[in-house]
Design an enzyme around this catalytic site. Structure first.
Site, PDB file in Angstrom:
ATOM      1  N   ARG A 158       0.874  -1.175   0.000  1.00  0.00           N
ATOM      2  CA  ARG A 158       0.000   0.000   0.000  1.00  0.00           C
ATOM      3  C   ARG A 158       0.912   1.226   0.000  1.00  0.00           C
ATOM      4  O   ARG A 158       1.312   1.726   1.057  1.00  0.00           O
ATOM      5  CB  ARG A 158      -0.911   0.013   1.231  1.00  0.00           C
ATOM      6  CG  ARG A 158      -1.779  -1.229   1.381  1.00  0.00           C
ATOM      7  CD  ARG A 158      -2.725  -1.405   0.222  1.00  0.00           C
ATOM      8  NE  ARG A 158      -3.706  -2.470   0.451  1.00  0.00           N
ATOM      9  CZ  ARG A 158      -4.178  -3.242  -0.500  1.00  0.00           C
ATOM     10  NH1 ARG A 158      -3.752  -3.064  -1.751  1.00  0.00           N
ATOM     11  NH2 ARG A 158      -5.073  -4.155  -0.239  1.00  0.00           N
ATOM     12  N   GLY A 215      -4.029 -15.681 -13.857  1.00  0.00           N
ATOM     13  CA  GLY A 215      -3.663 -16.864 -13.099  1.00  0.00           C
ATOM     14  C   GLY A 215      -2.528 -16.663 -12.116  1.00  0.00           C
ATOM     15  O   GLY A 215      -2.258 -15.538 -11.672  1.00  0.00           O
ATOM     16  N   ALA A 241      -9.519 -10.628  -2.971  1.00  0.00           N
ATOM     17  CA  ALA A 241      -9.107 -11.738  -3.843  1.00  0.00           C
ATOM     18  C   ALA A 241      -7.726 -12.262  -3.463  1.00  0.00           C
ATOM     19  O   ALA A 241      -7.504 -13.474  -3.365  1.00  0.00           O
ATOM     20  CB  ALA A 241      -9.135 -11.292  -5.296  1.00  0.00           C
ATOM     21  N   ASP A 243      -6.233 -11.998  -0.605  1.00  0.00           N
ATOM     22  CA  ASP A 243      -6.319 -12.619   0.715  1.00  0.00           C
ATOM     23  C   ASP A 243      -6.901 -14.024   0.616  1.00  0.00           C
ATOM     24  O   ASP A 243      -6.485 -14.942   1.327  1.00  0.00           O
ATOM     25  CB  ASP A 243      -7.181 -11.767   1.647  1.00  0.00           C
ATOM     26  CG  ASP A 243      -6.773 -10.300   1.623  1.00  0.00           C
ATOM     27  OD1 ASP A 243      -5.560 -10.019   1.534  1.00  0.00           O
ATOM     28  OD2 ASP A 243      -7.677  -9.440   1.657  1.00  0.00           O
TER      29      ASP A 243
END
Length: 302
Positions: A158, A215, A241, A243
């Site tokens: 972040r 993928g 997603a 996580d």
């Protein structure tokens, strides 16, 4: 038992377009989402963090308990809960602004012992950035790995929370000797400026790189490279997603008795294909619904 160490916070998610769209609070935080996903998949899991005694904190602990995640290792504080304001793009991707000053999770202290039966500990996201808690989580990572516990790291970068990018990159490199499995996105990899080969040489037995809808790829110390495609899905948003991938990787390794560096290294192409394919399917389900709502085991059966 898989222990997830890190922050629990409240995501404020816009319901509509524009800067003044109404914000709906949702339970979140990368480690929190990973713990919930593990519980939903049926893996015995515990959460290790510091959570506020405010209403948001009670709601966060309530969700963990409902999902079957043990909370005996959660510390409590009177400080407020961290808030993360999400902005969702046209493609469903999310970026965040954080309100972290004086919040409860920043005052985490490293526990002397882990829950009984701990086989793995997962780390990542804001908890490894915000001091003084970041140093406590780092201490826990080093101590767990030194005792032979399987450790995973998802840096989940972040940039807005990192005041000194070069200092963070140097710190990340110092973590690697204490990491068994490194998982990160292509975006994280570009920001960090390294390669899977460099990271493997520094410590991890495997590095998994996620490529969104394209993928996942696992790189291993023996030079192996194992890839699976993404699962086609109509994306609502991508919140949670990554996580979910963390949890699915841990669950997949656990079900194969591979929560150890030697055992993971022996998986081979078929084993890695199964673990990565399971993670891709789980992430696709999370992307198909609003917010961080990882799938239950029955949704992935077969």
């Amino acid at each position: 038992m898989i222990v997830v160490a890190g922050e629990a916070l409240i995501d404020l998610v816009p319901r509509g377009a524009g800067a003044l769209a109404a914000l709906t609070p949702a339970l979140g935080g990368g480690p929190f989402n990973t713990a919930v996903a593990l519980g939903r998949l049926g893996s015995p899991a515990a959460f290790c963090s510091r959570v506020s005694r405010d209403a948001f904190g009670e709601a966060l602990l309530g969700r963990l308990r409902e999902t079957g995640v043990a909370v005996s290792a959660v510390q409590r504080g009177d400080e407020p809960t961290t808030l993360a304001v999400a902005t969702v793009g046209a493609d469903g991707s999310a970026v965040y602004s954080f309100y972290v000053e004086g919040t409860a999770d920043r005052l985490f202290t490293a526990p002397r012992v882990l829950p009984p039966g701990t086989r793995a500990v997962s780390f990542g996201t804001c908890s490894l950035v915000l001091e003084p808690g970041a140093s406590a989580y780092e201490e826990l990572m080093r101590a767990a790995h030194a005792r032979g516990v399987f450790t995973t790291l998802d840096p989940n970068i972040r940039p807005g929370l990192i005041p000194d990018a070069d200092a963070y990159r140097a710190r990340f490199e110092r973590w690697l000797p204490s990491v068994s499995l490194l998982k990160l996105s292509e975006e994280d990899a570009r920001w960090l400026g390294g390669t899977p080969e460099e990271w493997l040489a520094a410590g991890p037995a495997a590095v998994v790189v996620t490529r969104g809808g394209d993928g996942l790829t696992a790189f291993t110390r023996d030079g192996g490279e194992h890839s699976v495609p993404g699962e086609p899905v109509e994306v609502v948003d991508t919140i949670g997603a990554g996580d979910t991938v963390n949890a699915a990787l841990l669950h997949g390794l656990a079900t194969r008795d591979a929560l150890g560096e030697r055992e993971m290294s022996a998986l081979g192409a078929d084993g890695w294909g199964g673990v990565l394919g399971f993670a891709a399917r789980a992430a696709a389900i999370t992307c198909s619904r609003a917010g961080a709502e990882p799938p239950y085991a029955h949704e992935l059966a077969g």
